[in-house]
Design a protein around this motif. Structure first.
Motif, PDB file in Angstrom:
ATOM      1  N   PRO A  22       1.213  -1.299   0.145  1.00  0.00           N
ATOM      2  CA  PRO A  22       0.023  -0.400   0.194  1.00  0.00           C
ATOM      3  C   PRO A  22       0.651   1.126  -0.386  1.00  0.00           C
ATOM      4  O   PRO A  22       0.224   2.378   0.052  1.00  0.00           O
ATOM      5  N   ALA A  23       1.848   0.852  -0.011  1.00  0.00           N
ATOM      6  CA  ALA A  23       3.136   2.076   0.072  1.00  0.00           C
ATOM      7  C   ALA A  23       3.976   2.499  -1.174  1.00  0.00           C
ATOM      8  O   ALA A  23       3.763   2.947  -2.575  1.00  0.00           O
ATOM      9  N   HIS A  24       5.119   2.276  -0.701  1.00  0.00           N
ATOM     10  CA  HIS A  24       6.447   1.936  -2.217  1.00  0.00           C
ATOM     11  C   HIS A  24       6.495   0.761  -2.648  1.00  0.00           C
ATOM     12  O   HIS A  24       6.420  -0.283  -1.799  1.00  0.00           O
ATOM     13  N   GLN A  25       7.099   0.590  -3.405  1.00  0.00           N
ATOM     14  CA  GLN A  25       6.578  -0.701  -4.889  1.00  0.00           C
ATOM     15  C   GLN A  25       8.701  -1.180  -5.332  1.00  0.00           C
ATOM     16  O   GLN A  25       8.862   0.368  -5.502  1.00  0.00           O
TER      17      GLN A  25
ATOM     18  N   PHE B  41      13.343   1.537  -4.530  1.00  0.00           N
ATOM     19  CA  PHE B  41      12.296   1.347  -5.305  1.00  0.00           C
ATOM     20  C   PHE B  41      10.815   2.494  -5.732  1.00  0.00           C
ATOM     21  O   PHE B  41      12.179   3.292  -6.059  1.00  0.00           O
ATOM     22  N   ARG B  42      10.477   2.483  -5.936  1.00  0.00           N
ATOM     23  CA  ARG B  42       9.804   3.416  -6.964  1.00  0.00           C
ATOM     24  C   ARG B  42       8.223   3.925  -5.824  1.00  0.00           C
ATOM     25  O   ARG B  42       7.963   2.575  -5.429  1.00  0.00           O
ATOM     26  N   MET B  43       7.278   5.135  -6.051  1.00  0.00           N
ATOM     27  CA  MET B  43       6.341   5.074  -5.772  1.00  0.00           C
ATOM     28  C   MET B  43       5.346   5.596  -6.855  1.00  0.00           C
ATOM     29  O   MET B  43       4.785   5.875  -7.506  1.00  0.00           O
ATOM     30  N   GLU B  44       5.136   3.541  -7.481  1.00  0.00           N
ATOM     31  CA  GLU B  44       4.030   3.442  -8.146  1.00  0.00           C
ATOM     32  C   GLU B  44       2.925   3.150  -7.639  1.00  0.00           C
ATOM     33  O   GLU B  44       2.756   3.236  -6.335  1.00  0.00           O
ATOM     34  N   PRO B  45       1.841   2.828  -8.581  1.00  0.00           N
ATOM     35  CA  PRO B  45       0.701   2.796  -7.660  1.00  0.00           C
ATOM     36  C   PRO B  45       0.552   2.049  -6.729  1.00  0.00           C
ATOM     37  O   PRO B  45       0.485   0.976  -6.924  1.00  0.00           O
ATOM     38  N   PRO B  46       0.125   2.920  -5.392  1.00  0.00           N
ATOM     39  CA  PRO B  46      -0.119   1.605  -3.699  1.00  0.00           C
ATOM     40  C   PRO B  46      -1.212   0.185  -4.850  1.00  0.00           C
ATOM     41  O   PRO B  46      -2.121   1.259  -5.298  1.00  0.00           O
ATOM     42  N   GLY B  47      -1.324  -0.750  -3.793  1.00  0.00           N
ATOM     43  CA  GLY B  47      -2.168  -1.551  -3.728  1.00  0.00           C
ATOM     44  C   GLY B  47      -2.369  -2.304  -3.151  1.00  0.00           C
ATOM     45  O   GLY B  47      -1.456  -2.768  -2.128  1.00  0.00           O
TER      46      GLY B  47
END
Ligand code: FE2
Length: 272
Positions: free
Chosen positions: A213-216, A229-235
């Motif tokens: 739900p945060a960083h990927q 890491f990247r701030m891709e869409p959280p899920g």
């Protein structure tokens, strides 16, 4: 039965950012509100490790505050960022196997047996299923070969191709796969650690990692790629169990444009 799967929350002390960038508490608030807005509501939430970032008891207290709005039963397993005793103290109602140092459990939840495995090696990023943990798993699976079974574990039991994550992957995965090949009642294996959705088949069973739900973790299949890491869409993921088996959905947390209809009011396909 509908199961929500969240993972790698990395909650810090209030006001602290993960890696100086990620406000993981704010991301979890958004995840909690996305879970609350689901219709139908999940029957159960499972969390596959890295609940907090450094294992402090105060981080677990902060986590509990953030999870408090959820009125859905929760099951957790530890990740490499967790600390066993703080976590055991923070989740006293979870029926951990009392005769073990490991945070493992096996129980019936609705139509399913759910088994939680502890893949933690204290002080290290990598994971391990040692002989003691694998023996316990064999016993748990042999005790009930009928009930459809879901396994939760932090480190995935497969190589992902993301080099720096595979270097902190799971030791013992070959024996784990061999055990699973004798237990067709295991229908799905849910994992964390990778902070992105990846799937593989292990011992004949589908194994999935889940977005954070945060960083990927950055997508990078170079064997020597850097740990980033990247701030891709959280899920998060939703796993629906029916008589046909499991079907798994990956869900984005943030709002995106839409929903837009495919058909007009007369039922005609919209096409301009
Ligand atoms: Fe993580």
């Amino acid at each position: 039965m509908l199961i929500a799967h969240i993972t790698d929350l990395h909650i810090k002390l209030p006001g602290k950012l993960a890696y100086g960038i990620v406000d993981s508490a704010d991301f979890l608030k958004r995840c909690v509100s996305a879970l609350q807005s689901l219709t139908p509501q999940p029957d159960l939430i499972v969390v596959t490790g890295d609940l907090v970032d450094t294992g402090y008891a105060a981080e677990y207290a902060h986590l509990q505050q953030l999870l408090a709005p959820l009125e859905i039963p929760l099951l957790v397993v530890p990740g490499n960022h967790d600390e066993r005793e703080s976590m055991r103290f923070s989740f006293p109602l979870q029926d951990w196997t009392s005769s073990s140092d490991f945070l493992q459990f096996s129980g019936i939840f609705g139509p399913l047996r759910i088994i939680g495995l502890d893949t933690v090696v204290p002080g290290e990023g990598r994971g391990e299923l040692c002989a003691a943990r694998l023996d316990w798993l064999t016993e748990a699976l042999s005790a009930d070969s009928e009930t459809p079974t879901l396994i939760l574990m932090h480190h995935p039991p497969f190589l992902t191709g993301i080099g720096h994550m595979d270097k902190i992957g799971l030791t013992g995965r070959e024996t784990f796969a061999e055990i699973l090949s004798h237990h067709a009642q295991v229908k799905l294996i849910l994992c964390g650690h990778l902070h992105r959705p990846i799937s593989s088949v292990v011992g004949g069973c589908l194994a999935l990692t889940c977005p954070s739900p945060a960083h990927q973790v950055a997508f990078d299949l170079r064997p020597d790629g850097p740990s980033c890491f990247r701030m891709e869409p959280p899920g998060f993921m939703l796993h629906l169990w029916t008589h046909d088996g499991f079907v798994s959905h990956s869900v984005c947390i943030d709002d995106y444009a839409g929903p837009y209809p495919f058909f007009d009011d007369d039922g005609k396909f919209l096409d301009d």
